[in-house]
Structure formats: C-alpha cells, structure tokens
Design a protein around this motif. Sequence first.
Motif, PDB file in Angstrom:
ATOM      1  N   PRO A   1       5.828  12.661  -6.587  1.00  0.00           N
ATOM      2  CA  PRO A   1       6.091  11.547  -7.501  1.00  0.00           C
ATOM      3  C   PRO A   1       6.970  11.916  -8.694  1.00  0.00           C
ATOM      4  O   PRO A   1       6.720  12.876  -9.397  1.00  0.00           O
ATOM      5  CB  PRO A   1       4.691  11.148  -7.972  1.00  0.00           C
ATOM      6  CG  PRO A   1       3.869  12.373  -7.799  1.00  0.00           C
ATOM      7  CD  PRO A   1       4.420  13.064  -6.585  1.00  0.00           C
ATOM      8  N   GLU A   2       8.005  11.112  -8.886  1.00  0.00           N
ATOM      9  CA  GLU A   2       8.852  11.227 -10.066  1.00  0.00           C
ATOM     10  C   GLU A   2       8.216  10.349 -11.147  1.00  0.00           C
ATOM     11  O   GLU A   2       8.006   9.157 -10.918  1.00  0.00           O
ATOM     12  CB  GLU A   2      10.267  10.718  -9.799  1.00  0.00           C
ATOM     13  CG  GLU A   2      10.905  11.207  -8.529  1.00  0.00           C
ATOM     14  CD  GLU A   2      10.675  10.301  -7.324  1.00  0.00           C
ATOM     15  OE1 GLU A   2      11.536  10.319  -6.432  1.00  0.00           O
ATOM     16  OE2 GLU A   2       9.652   9.587  -7.261  1.00  0.00           O
TER      17      GLU A   2
ATOM     18  N   CYS B   1       9.907   8.366  -0.525  1.00  0.00           N
ATOM     19  CA  CYS B   1      10.125   9.810  -0.331  1.00  0.00           C
ATOM     20  C   CYS B   1      11.533  10.150  -0.815  1.00  0.00           C
ATOM     21  O   CYS B   1      12.499  10.117  -0.060  1.00  0.00           O
ATOM     22  CB  CYS B   1       9.943  10.127   1.156  1.00  0.00           C
ATOM     23  SG  CYS B   1       9.945  11.880   1.550  1.00  0.00           S
ATOM     24  N   SER B   2      11.645  10.449  -2.083  1.00  0.00           N
ATOM     25  CA  SER B   2      12.948  10.689  -2.701  1.00  0.00           C
ATOM     26  C   SER B   2      13.103  12.156  -3.052  1.00  0.00           C
ATOM     27  O   SER B   2      12.339  12.704  -3.853  1.00  0.00           O
ATOM     28  CB  SER B   2      13.066   9.814  -3.961  1.00  0.00           C
ATOM     29  OG  SER B   2      14.307  10.019  -4.581  1.00  0.00           O
TER      30      SER B   2
ATOM     31  N   LYS C   1       0.889  -1.161   0.000  1.00  0.00           N
ATOM     32  CA  LYS C   1       0.000   0.000   0.000  1.00  0.00           C
ATOM     33  C   LYS C   1       0.927   1.210   0.000  1.00  0.00           C
ATOM     34  O   LYS C   1       1.422   1.630   1.035  1.00  0.00           O
ATOM     35  CB  LYS C   1      -0.913  -0.009   1.219  1.00  0.00           C
ATOM     36  CG  LYS C   1      -1.896  -1.149   1.211  1.00  0.00           C
ATOM     37  CD  LYS C   1      -2.768  -1.104   2.439  1.00  0.00           C
ATOM     38  CE  LYS C   1      -3.732  -2.269   2.426  1.00  0.00           C
ATOM     39  NZ  LYS C   1      -4.563  -2.271   3.642  1.00  0.00           N
ATOM     40  N   VAL C   2       1.157   1.751  -1.202  1.00  0.00           N
ATOM     41  CA  VAL C   2       2.225   2.730  -1.424  1.00  0.00           C
ATOM     42  C   VAL C   2       1.722   4.164  -1.314  1.00  0.00           C
ATOM     43  O   VAL C   2       0.690   4.514  -1.885  1.00  0.00           O
ATOM     44  CB  VAL C   2       2.857   2.515  -2.823  1.00  0.00           C
ATOM     45  CG1 VAL C   2       3.883   3.601  -3.137  1.00  0.00           C
ATOM     46  CG2 VAL C   2       3.491   1.142  -2.929  1.00  0.00           C
ATOM     47  N   LEU C   3       2.505   4.963  -0.609  1.00  0.00           N
ATOM     48  CA  LEU C   3       2.358   6.411  -0.624  1.00  0.00           C
ATOM     49  C   LEU C   3       3.631   6.956  -1.248  1.00  0.00           C
ATOM     50  O   LEU C   3       4.731   6.734  -0.736  1.00  0.00           O
ATOM     51  CB  LEU C   3       2.176   6.972   0.791  1.00  0.00           C
ATOM     52  CG  LEU C   3       2.115   8.497   0.876  1.00  0.00           C
ATOM     53  CD1 LEU C   3       0.891   9.035   0.130  1.00  0.00           C
ATOM     54  CD2 LEU C   3       2.104   8.945   2.328  1.00  0.00           C
TER      55      LEU C   3
ATOM     56  N   HIS D   1       2.912  20.417  -6.969  1.00  0.00           N
ATOM     57  CA  HIS D   1       2.936  19.929  -8.347  1.00  0.00           C
ATOM     58  C   HIS D   1       1.819  18.924  -8.579  1.00  0.00           C
ATOM     59  O   HIS D   1       1.251  18.395  -7.627  1.00  0.00           O
ATOM     60  CB  HIS D   1       4.307  19.317  -8.652  1.00  0.00           C
ATOM     61  CG  HIS D   1       5.419  20.291  -8.442  1.00  0.00           C
ATOM     62  ND1 HIS D   1       5.651  21.342  -9.289  1.00  0.00           N
ATOM     63  CD2 HIS D   1       6.340  20.395  -7.453  1.00  0.00           C
ATOM     64  CE1 HIS D   1       6.684  22.041  -8.846  1.00  0.00           C
ATOM     65  NE2 HIS D   1       7.116  21.497  -7.733  1.00  0.00           N
ATOM     66  N   PRO D   2       1.508  18.623  -9.842  1.00  0.00           N
ATOM     67  CA  PRO D   2       0.419  17.670 -10.120  1.00  0.00           C
ATOM     68  C   PRO D   2       0.652  16.327  -9.432  1.00  0.00           C
ATOM     69  O   PRO D   2       1.755  15.780  -9.452  1.00  0.00           O
ATOM     70  CB  PRO D   2       0.464  17.514 -11.637  1.00  0.00           C
ATOM     71  CG  PRO D   2       1.101  18.775 -12.130  1.00  0.00           C
ATOM     72  CD  PRO D   2       2.092  19.170 -11.068  1.00  0.00           C
ATOM     73  N   ALA D   3      -0.410  15.835  -8.816  1.00  0.00           N
ATOM     74  CA  ALA D   3      -0.382  14.545  -8.128  1.00  0.00           C
ATOM     75  C   ALA D   3      -1.820  14.067  -7.982  1.00  0.00           C
ATOM     76  O   ALA D   3      -2.762  14.809  -8.269  1.00  0.00           O
ATOM     77  CB  ALA D   3       0.281  14.688  -6.758  1.00  0.00           C
TER      78      ALA D   3
END
Length: 175
Positions: free
Chosen positions: A17-18, A62-63, A11-13, A39-41
């Motif tokens: 996002p890249e 979280c990068s 279950k990813v958060l 940014h768009p998400a």
Amino acid sequence: LLRGKIPPKQKVLHAAPEPLMIPWLVSLSSEYLNIDLYHPAMRRMDLMDMELPDGSKTLVWCSHVLEHVQDDRKALSEIFRVLTPGGMLVLQVPVRGEATFEDATVTSESERLEKFLQEDHVRLYGLDLKRRIEESGFICELLSTESLPPSDQIRYSLKTPLYREVFVCRKPAYL
C-alpha cells in the motif's frame, strides 16, 4: 485514466500500500485490506501465496509490485484466484520497450540497478506484459497517460516514459 472505470462498494485488496492511495481506495470500498511481505500493512502476505479465500475480492490494486516478485506468473494466478468473476485488477509497473527483460543470473544490487533500473527489481517489463496477464486468464485493457491532455500530463507528473501504462484487467464474469 481510471475515472468512471471503478464503481463504489469494492472489496479491495491493496498490495504494497502506498499511503497516498489508501484514502481513495478506502472511499471506493465496502471492505478494504492492504498487504505487504516486508513493510507495514494490515496483514503480512506473499502475493505468490495469498491466504485469502477464492473469489473474495472485487478489486486488486497492485502498483509497482510485480517487478519485485520472483514468480510474477504465480502472483498473477493468485490474484486471479482471489478475484470474484468480473473482478478487476489494476496493475502498474515500469515499462520500457516492447519485450520484458528477465535474467535470473542477475542477483547483485548493482547489476539489478543497471539492468532492471532498481536494486530490488527482478525484471524490466515491456508492453508484452499484457500478453502475460492474458495468459493468466484475464481480459486486459492497456491504458496510457499519453492519451491524456498534455496539460494533465504535466500537472500530474505523468510524462515519465517508464510510468505511462496502466493495465486494467478483468476476471471473466462467466467463470
């Protein structure tokens, strides 16, 4: 570095996002959500105040986000809160040296560029970030691309000193 460390059906958060990472993270997911404040998400959300239930995610990716967040300890606390016991945080930030450098008086873009290496960064992390993460309750393993074969470092452009570390953190399973 992460091969074999992240099982499927997460279950990813995905914070900030890249686009190149989305397909891979979706492939690991039973549920996928990406968030960003500017940014768009999929959802607009502040990492310091996430509108998600406690223990609702098994993986937070979280990068190159935390160095932009005013209160990184609050963000780490929120990430800890939304992870299930045994859940994983994969965190990457620019790292230079042993000690994190922060100075709240540095506010102009030119000063931030000079001191934090980018106009919108609010700190420059050192390897002591591991301790800061652990203070938030995580068990943290520090991985480095330096452990990869030199041919892989060149092939995947992983020789840049600021971007070698990956913090793989787990919320203890007994909570």
